[in-house]
Scaffold this motif. Structure first.
Motif, PDB file in Angstrom:
ATOM      1  N   HIS A 126       3.688  -9.070  11.382  1.00  0.00           N
ATOM      2  CA  HIS A 126       3.268  -8.412  10.145  1.00  0.00           C
ATOM      3  C   HIS A 126       1.751  -8.207  10.147  1.00  0.00           C
ATOM      4  O   HIS A 126       1.023  -9.157  10.387  1.00  0.00           O
ATOM      5  CB  HIS A 126       3.681  -9.365   9.015  1.00  0.00           C
ATOM      6  CG  HIS A 126       3.569  -8.840   7.649  1.00  0.00           C
ATOM      7  ND1 HIS A 126       2.516  -9.156   6.831  1.00  0.00           N
ATOM      8  CD2 HIS A 126       4.381  -8.043   6.923  1.00  0.00           C
ATOM      9  CE1 HIS A 126       2.695  -8.576   5.664  1.00  0.00           C
ATOM     10  NE2 HIS A 126       3.809  -7.889   5.685  1.00  0.00           N
ATOM     11  N   TYR A 127       1.263  -6.974   9.909  1.00  0.00           N
ATOM     12  CA  TYR A 127      -0.199  -6.799   9.857  1.00  0.00           C
ATOM     13  C   TYR A 127      -0.727  -6.667   8.442  1.00  0.00           C
ATOM     14  O   TYR A 127      -1.881  -6.327   8.220  1.00  0.00           O
ATOM     15  CB  TYR A 127      -0.698  -5.699  10.777  1.00  0.00           C
ATOM     16  CG  TYR A 127      -0.265  -4.256  10.539  1.00  0.00           C
ATOM     17  CD1 TYR A 127      -0.147  -3.696   9.272  1.00  0.00           C
ATOM     18  CD2 TYR A 127      -0.050  -3.426  11.640  1.00  0.00           C
ATOM     19  CE1 TYR A 127       0.205  -2.372   9.091  1.00  0.00           C
ATOM     20  CE2 TYR A 127       0.302  -2.094  11.479  1.00  0.00           C
ATOM     21  CZ  TYR A 127       0.431  -1.570  10.199  1.00  0.00           C
ATOM     22  OH  TYR A 127       0.767  -0.252  10.029  1.00  0.00           O
ATOM     23  N   THR A 166      10.634  -1.980   4.390  1.00  0.00           N
ATOM     24  CA  THR A 166       9.737  -1.325   3.436  1.00  0.00           C
ATOM     25  C   THR A 166       8.480  -0.888   4.209  1.00  0.00           C
ATOM     26  O   THR A 166       7.363  -0.958   3.713  1.00  0.00           O
ATOM     27  CB  THR A 166       9.359  -2.287   2.295  1.00  0.00           C
ATOM     28  OG1 THR A 166       8.739  -3.440   2.880  1.00  0.00           O
ATOM     29  CG2 THR A 166      10.558  -2.729   1.491  1.00  0.00           C
ATOM     30  N   TYR A 314      -6.255  10.234 -10.336  1.00  0.00           N
ATOM     31  CA  TYR A 314      -6.803   9.499  -9.193  1.00  0.00           C
ATOM     32  C   TYR A 314      -6.431  10.184  -7.882  1.00  0.00           C
ATOM     33  O   TYR A 314      -5.350  10.758  -7.741  1.00  0.00           O
ATOM     34  CB  TYR A 314      -6.241   8.066  -9.162  1.00  0.00           C
ATOM     35  CG  TYR A 314      -6.780   7.178 -10.243  1.00  0.00           C
ATOM     36  CD1 TYR A 314      -7.975   6.491 -10.067  1.00  0.00           C
ATOM     37  CD2 TYR A 314      -6.083   7.009 -11.446  1.00  0.00           C
ATOM     38  CE1 TYR A 314      -8.476   5.665 -11.061  1.00  0.00           C
ATOM     39  CE2 TYR A 314      -6.579   6.188 -12.449  1.00  0.00           C
ATOM     40  CZ  TYR A 314      -7.771   5.517 -12.256  1.00  0.00           C
ATOM     41  OH  TYR A 314      -8.257   4.717 -13.232  1.00  0.00           O
ATOM     42  N   GLU A 320      -7.674   1.727  -5.481  1.00  0.00           N
ATOM     43  CA  GLU A 320      -8.023   0.565  -4.656  1.00  0.00           C
ATOM     44  C   GLU A 320      -9.536   0.494  -4.418  1.00  0.00           C
ATOM     45  O   GLU A 320     -10.106  -0.598  -4.358  1.00  0.00           O
ATOM     46  CB  GLU A 320      -7.259   0.627  -3.331  1.00  0.00           C
ATOM     47  CG  GLU A 320      -5.748   0.392  -3.448  1.00  0.00           C
ATOM     48  CD  GLU A 320      -4.921   1.622  -3.837  1.00  0.00           C
ATOM     49  OE1 GLU A 320      -5.511   2.697  -4.090  1.00  0.00           O
ATOM     50  OE2 GLU A 320      -3.684   1.514  -3.903  1.00  0.00           O
TER      51      GLU A 320
HETATM   52  N1  LIG Z   1       3.059  -4.661   6.741  1.00  0.00           N
HETATM   53  C1  LIG Z   1       4.204  -4.416   6.135  1.00  0.00           C
HETATM   54  O1  LIG Z   1       5.265  -4.639   6.700  1.00  0.00           O
HETATM   55  C2  LIG Z   1       4.212  -3.845   4.742  1.00  0.00           C
HETATM   56  C3  LIG Z   1       5.435  -3.518   4.143  1.00  0.00           C
HETATM   57  C4  LIG Z   1       5.410  -2.919   2.875  1.00  0.00           C
HETATM   58  C5  LIG Z   1       4.211  -2.676   2.218  1.00  0.00           C
HETATM   59  N2  LIG Z   1       3.048  -3.049   2.823  1.00  0.00           N
HETATM   60  C6  LIG Z   1       1.767  -2.816   2.118  1.00  0.00           C
HETATM   61  O2  LIG Z   1       1.956  -2.987   0.739  1.00  0.00           O
HETATM   62  C7  LIG Z   1       0.978  -2.252   0.024  1.00  0.00           C
HETATM   63  C8  LIG Z   1       1.569  -1.686  -1.238  1.00  0.00           C
HETATM   64  O3  LIG Z   1       2.523  -0.648  -0.944  1.00  0.00           O
HETATM   65  P1  LIG Z   1       3.138   0.231  -2.141  1.00  0.00           P
HETATM   66  O4  LIG Z   1       3.974   1.301  -1.572  1.00  0.00           O
HETATM   67  O5  LIG Z   1       3.733  -0.677  -3.158  1.00  0.00           O
HETATM   68  O6  LIG Z   1       1.783   0.873  -2.723  1.00  0.00           O
HETATM   69  P2  LIG Z   1       1.489   1.554  -4.138  1.00  0.00           P
HETATM   70  O7  LIG Z   1       2.738   2.121  -4.700  1.00  0.00           O
HETATM   71  O8  LIG Z   1       0.722   0.587  -4.948  1.00  0.00           O
HETATM   72  O9  LIG Z   1       0.523   2.753  -3.712  1.00  0.00           O
HETATM   73  C9  LIG Z   1       0.937   3.738  -2.797  1.00  0.00           C
HETATM   74  C10 LIG Z   1      -0.126   4.809  -2.650  1.00  0.00           C
HETATM   75  O10 LIG Z   1      -0.188   5.586  -3.835  1.00  0.00           O
HETATM   76  C11 LIG Z   1      -1.520   5.659  -4.308  1.00  0.00           C
HETATM   77  N3  LIG Z   1      -1.469   5.660  -5.771  1.00  0.00           N
HETATM   78  C12 LIG Z   1      -0.943   4.698  -6.564  1.00  0.00           C
HETATM   79  N4  LIG Z   1      -1.063   5.034  -7.856  1.00  0.00           N
HETATM   80  C13 LIG Z   1      -1.694   6.236  -7.875  1.00  0.00           C
HETATM   81  C14 LIG Z   1      -2.108   7.134  -8.908  1.00  0.00           C
HETATM   82  N5  LIG Z   1      -1.910   6.844 -10.211  1.00  0.00           N
HETATM   83  N6  LIG Z   1      -2.703   8.282  -8.554  1.00  0.00           N
HETATM   84  C15 LIG Z   1      -2.911   8.587  -7.254  1.00  0.00           C
HETATM   85  N7  LIG Z   1      -2.543   7.802  -6.225  1.00  0.00           N
HETATM   86  C16 LIG Z   1      -1.940   6.633  -6.538  1.00  0.00           C
HETATM   87  C17 LIG Z   1      -2.229   4.456  -3.776  1.00  0.00           C
HETATM   88  O11 LIG Z   1      -3.628   4.698  -3.654  1.00  0.00           O
HETATM   89  C18 LIG Z   1      -1.542   4.284  -2.417  1.00  0.00           C
HETATM   90  O12 LIG Z   1      -2.189   5.065  -1.445  1.00  0.00           O
HETATM   91  C19 LIG Z   1       0.416  -1.237   1.022  1.00  0.00           C
HETATM   92  O13 LIG Z   1      -0.909  -1.632   1.334  1.00  0.00           O
HETATM   93  C20 LIG Z   1       1.289  -1.385   2.255  1.00  0.00           C
HETATM   94  O14 LIG Z   1       0.612  -1.206   3.499  1.00  0.00           O
HETATM   95  C21 LIG Z   1       3.018  -3.622   4.061  1.00  0.00           C
END
Ligand SMILES: NC(=O)c1ccc[n+]([C@@H]2O[C@H](COP(=O)([O-])OP(=O)(O)OC[C@H]3O[C@@H](n4cnc5c(N)ncnc54)[C@H](O)[C@@H]3O)[C@@H](O)[C@H]2O)c1
Length: 358
Positions: A126-127, A166, A314, A320
């Motif tokens: 996992h990164y 995910t 945004y 972020e």
């Molecule tokens: N390494 C892994 O296996 C793993 C697995 C799943 C998720 N993750 C990490 O989890 C984190 C969260 O993921 P998520 O899908 O829940 O993210 P999220 O839903 O919070 O955001 C997804 C994207 O949408 C953008 N965003 C959110 N709200 C916005 C708005 N109102 N207007 C414009 N843009 C908007 C964010 O800037 C982001 O780029 C990420 O950093 C992801 O890399 C890692």
């Protein structure tokens, strides 16, 4: 500006202090100092961006993998150049952030010369938050595509059995005087980490994120973890999850098709795969012109006419960036329960505890 909701916050800690604390625990678990610095930096980068689901709260699960000998704390990934543009990184079952750092750094150097650089990583873990890899590319004025696969968390569209993860899709591009573009998103309605976070903080989750084991919508994080996550956009989210497995799993030689181990399951190695590309933005015009065009796009997006009830539009990654500004100034918030768990990890290896300073 996006700031933190006050209800769950008990205390804030400077990011420098959190970094030293995380590094101390890693070193106490036999992680060499250079590797410990990289892993701690990536975890704190997530906390700074408000991605608390993938920050230092991951340390207990990472260290449990080390204790159970399913993640090698001393391993150093190995890079083999396949062509001048393409590299293969054997993660050697080290922390995901080590293989991914090697991959993006190599891709950036190749892109500087050839316009594009690509690296495939296998035998990894996992990164965490993918955005830190895009940030690293942006620091070198590079665009990036950053993919990973992950443990099964949801069925494919129309299915019942968990097959895809995910697995986040991330991409970034530098800008001039406005904000860089960083889209970093799981193909599910929410990242599973948000469910672990709600469980940790004794909070409910919104209906629509997950189903319980009987296929009913649930707002209980424990029931959601026993059930399945829901894809965003139905078959489209499911398709994007499969896409992450094609590029990160099938192509790299790592586990795929449901074969990656959950980071919280310390019974066996994870064998995660990643796929990382860096692209030089000034291939078809000057860098200045590219950045001017990115600035124009940013202004058009955030300046577009708002729908009723919307206070601010945004840009992807902007919430972020705002959070990071706030947290660099005011510290990273943790609940008392989180600090207790983290300090127990520190005590286990005689590392310094995290004490309130803000
Ligand atoms: N390494 C892994 O296996 C793993 C697995 C799943 C998720 N993750 C990490 O989890 C984190 C969260 O993921 P998520 O899908 O829940 O993210 P999220 O839903 O919070 O955001 C997804 C994207 O949408 C953008 N965003 C959110 N709200 C916005 C708005 N109102 N207007 C414009 N843009 C908007 C964010 O800037 C982001 O780029 C990420 O950093 C992801 O890399 C890692």
């Amino acid at each position: 500006m996006a700031t933190d909701a006050p209800q769950a916050i008990l205390s804030r800690y400077s990011h420098e202090k959190v970094y030293d604390f995380a590094k101390g625990i890693l070193i106490g678990n036999n992680v060499p100092e250079d590797s410990a610095k990289t892993v701690a930096r990536c975890l704190v980068a997530a906390d700074l961006r408000g991605v608390d689901t993938h920050g230092v709260n991951r340390i207990p699960s990472y260290m449990e993998r080390v204790r159970q000998n399913v993640l090698d704390p001393r391993a150093v990934p190995e890079l083999t150049a396949v062509t001048p543009v393409v590299a293969q990184v054997d993660g050697k079952n080290s922390f995901g952030s080590l293989g991914a750092t090697m991959a993006i750094d190599h891709a950036i150097e190749a892109a500087k010369i050839y316009g594009i650089g690509m690296a495939s990583v296998n035998h990894s873990n996992h990164y965490g938050m993918a955005a830190w890899i895009c940030q690293r590319a942006i620091e070198s004025d590079m665009m990036s595509l950053v993919f990973t696969n992950s443990s099964p968390a949801l069925p494919v569209w129309g299915g019942k059995e968990k097959v895809i993860g995910t697995s986040p899709i991330a991409c970034g591009a530098p800008a001039g005087h406005t904000k860089p573009f960083i889209l970093d998103m799981a193909p599910t309605v929410a990242a599973r980490g948000k469910i672990y976070k709600a469980k940790r903080r004794d909070e409910k989750i919104p209906l629509g994120w997950a189903l319980d084991k009987d296929g009913r919508p649930t707002d209980d994080p424990a029931a959601a973890l026993g059930g399945v996550m829901l894809p965003m956009g139905g078959p489209k989210g499911s398709g994007l999850g499969i896409m992450m497995d094609v590029f990160s799993g099938v192509l790299s030689g790592s586990a795929f098709a449901g074969g990656v181990t959950n980071p919280y399951d310390a019974s066996k190695a994870a064998n995660v795969g990643h796929f990382i590309v860096a692209i030089k933005p000034d291939l078809f015009m000057s860098l200045e012109e590219f950045k001017d065009r990115m600035d124009y796009l940013y202004q058009k997006v955030v300046g577009s006419e708002r729908a009723a009830g919307v206070e601010k539009i945004y840009y992807p990654g902007e919430i972020e960036i705002d959070r990071e500004e706030d947290r660099r100034r005011n510290g990273i918030p943790f609940t008392a329960g989180e600090i207790k768990t983290l300090n127990a990890e520190a005590e286990m290896v005689g590392a310094a505890r995290l004490e309130v300073d803000m």
